[in-house]
Design a protein around this motif. Structure first.
Motif: not given
Lengths: 372, 198
Positions: A17-30, A340-347
């Motif tokens: 896996l290889s990812l680039s991130f935003d400097h502010k908010i990254n939301v991880i949904i799944g 910030t990294f936010v993980s959630t099942t739904s936004i």
């Protein structure tokens, strides 16, 4: 500071896996069990060289794989540098700027991370161990030598407990060796408690006003240190040492009888009071959560004031656990300054300006799609 | 593996050495096959002799082929000064320096309750006996600067203190010829603690 890029290899359920991130908010949904927390954990491991979920590094390596790897590109103090953790059955390697760091205390602190996961809501009502871990990890990332003292303390403690067990069996004991180990233990115990005291003073300065803000000026938070020995924050290092010395002289016979060490920072605890009442025993669920949230937000500010830059914040499945008011207070506090990294099942249901400009990642079975 | 028995036995013997894994053992074993027979015989003899002819000096515990060892027998050395070390290799390191003119006492380990090693399991009793008869004036404690070495030094010092013998601990701090900037924080703070008046 922020993470620009992250790459994983044979880590948990991620093959590559290889990812680039935003400097502010990254939301991880799944959906559940797709790998959201694994991704958060990878960032945590990159910072602390250990997981917050398991003490066994082997579990972090993908099933069947020989080794796992986490690589990150960090931007801190206008400088970009790589961090790398290689996990294998033989142990782990931590590389800072391509150079392997033999001692973890030389590595930890390069990347500052604050993690807020559902377990952290247990910070207040959970076991003392949870609170000790909280305080140790936080001091460790701003003061690397603290980790050294903690490590030495634990080693001496193990030696001392073994000896006490042996003495307990023997009955015709030579106490000279015990006293030697006691002296050694006190050297580090006093330093650890002294640093914890200084950290608590800082934590209070930040947590009290934050807690007032979240509770709309209704609640006053106090933090106390509950020690197994009568020590106080006014004591200097020498007084701490002599206080420990007295205590260990007092309880020597009892310790031999019981066959274990009965006092020291490994038995201490933190106590939180809201409006004068012990939150662990008398606080409502909501007060306990507010307290945990205030501490985490205070941690962010504390690291900023000590390190000079904001840490990275990991919000693992925790936004949905907070009510709207606390949610927006949290998002408002971090907006624009903390990656910030936010993980959630739904936004859905999380409505805040901060999320509008977020980078969205969809996780499914160990692969990630970026939504533009 | 399909090696003929003599070579697989040799490989097995090599793997018993520290730092030698299975692959290195195979390489070494095949190298032995290519060596001159005389060299191999010498090698085998040295191995056996090292084991058979070396014992521990009954006075200081150092490895020796004669008892007492050459250091203990050397009358030009100062018998009132004893340096306590953990390992025979430490004696050799000290001797390389050529500055130390006292005698030694080798403990063969450090006290570690976790590993079941108490003071009686290392050469502490023989050290105490030595101090009773030999008119020793100073004991230099040169055990390793880690928890076990430090504890062992503190233990010996508590035991010997009532006798009034002077006891010193070797200093720890910066390596000579090193750069200050490369020292770790703990070594630096130890070095600062042990600073001297100029």
């Amino acid at each position: 500071m922020y993470i620009q890029e992250l790459s994983l290899r044979s880590y948990r359920n991620y093959d590559q896996l290889s990812l680039s991130f935003d400097h502010k908010i990254n939301v991880i949904i799944g959906e559940n069990a797709q790998g959201k927390t694994n991704l958060m954990e990878a960032i945590y491991v990159l910072a602390f060289a250990r997981s917050h979920r398991t003490p066994r590094d082997k579990e972090l390596i993908q099933w069947d794989a020989e080794y796992g790897k986490i690589k990150g590109s960090i931007f801190k103090r206008n400088r970009r540098f790589p961090l790398e953790i290689v996990l294998s059955n033989k142990g782990k390697k931590a590389k800072l700027n391509h150079i392997e760091q033999k001692r973890l205390s030389d590595y930890i602190g390069a990347l500052n991370v604050v993690m807020f996961a559902p377990e952290d809501l247990n910070l207040v009502k959970g076991s003392p161990q949870v609170r000790r871990r909280f305080i140790d990890m936080e001091i460790g990332q701003i003061q690397p030598t603290y980790i050294y003292h903690l490590g030495q303390y634990q080693k001496i403690l193990r030696q001392r407990n073994h000896l006490l067990k042996e003495l307990q069996r023997k009955r015709e004991a030579d106490l000279t060796m015990l006293r030697v180990l006691t002296d050694q233990l006190i050297e580090h115990a006093a330093t650890i408690v002294d640093r914890r005291f200084r950290f608590l003073q800082l934590l209070r300065e930040w947590a009290t006003p934050i807690h007032e803000g979240i509770s709309r000026n209704l609640e006053q938070l106090e933090i106390a240190y509950d020690a197994s020995v009568k020590v106080s924050e006014a004591m200097d290092l020498e007084t701490l040492k002599s206080t420990y010395q007295e205590k260990f002289t007092d309880i020597e016979t009892k310790e031999v009888e019981r066959g274990t060490t009965l006092a020291g920072p490994h038995r201490d605890d933190l106590v939180f009071f809201v409006n004068g009442k012990d939150v662990q025993t008398y606080g409502s669920q909501g007060q306990q959560r507010t307290t945990a949230l205030s501490l985490k937000l205070a941690e962010i500010e504390l690291i900023h004031s000590e390190v000079g830059e904001y840490p990275i914040l990991l919000l693992d499945d925790v936004l949905s656990e907070l009510d709207d008011y606390r949610q927006s207070h949290l998002l408002h506090t971090i907006q624009g300054k903390v990656q910030t990294f936010v993980s959630t099942t739904s936004i859905d249901g999380i409505e805040h300006d901060a999320l509008k400009e977020a980078e969205i990642f969809h996780v499914k079975e160990g692969t990630i799609d970026v939504q533009k | 593996m399909y090696y003929p028995e003599p070579i697989s036995k040799l490989i097995d013997s090599f793997t018993k050495l520290p730092g030698i894994g299975p692959k290195t053992a195979v390489r070494l074993a095949f190298f032995v096959l290519e060596m001159e027979e005389d060299d191999v015989l010498d090698f085998a003899k040295s191995l056996v002799n090292a084991k058979r002819e070396l014992t521990h000096c009954s006075t200081c515990g150092h490895i020796t082929d004669q008892d007492p060892c050459s250091i203990c027998q050397d009358e030009s050395r100062d018998p009132t000064l004893i340096c306590v070390v953990q390992d025979p290799k430490d004696v050799i390191a000290m001797e390389k320096m050529k500055d130390f003119r006292g005698k030694y006492h080798v403990l063969h380990g450090a006290i570690s309750p976790m590993d079941g090693i108490g003071p009686e399991d290392i050469n502490v009793p023989s050290l105490i006996n030595r101090l009773k008869d030999e008119g020793v004036e100073e004991l230099i404690l040169a055990t390793n600067p880690n928890i076990e070495g430090e504890a062992t030094a503190m233990y010996i010092s508590r035991l010997v203190k009532p006798s009034g013998i002077r006891m010193t601990r070797i200093a720890h701090g910066l390596p000579v010829g090193g750069d200050l900037e490369y020292a770790d924080e703990v070594t630096l703070s130890k070095a600062l603690e042990g600073r001297r008046e100029l």
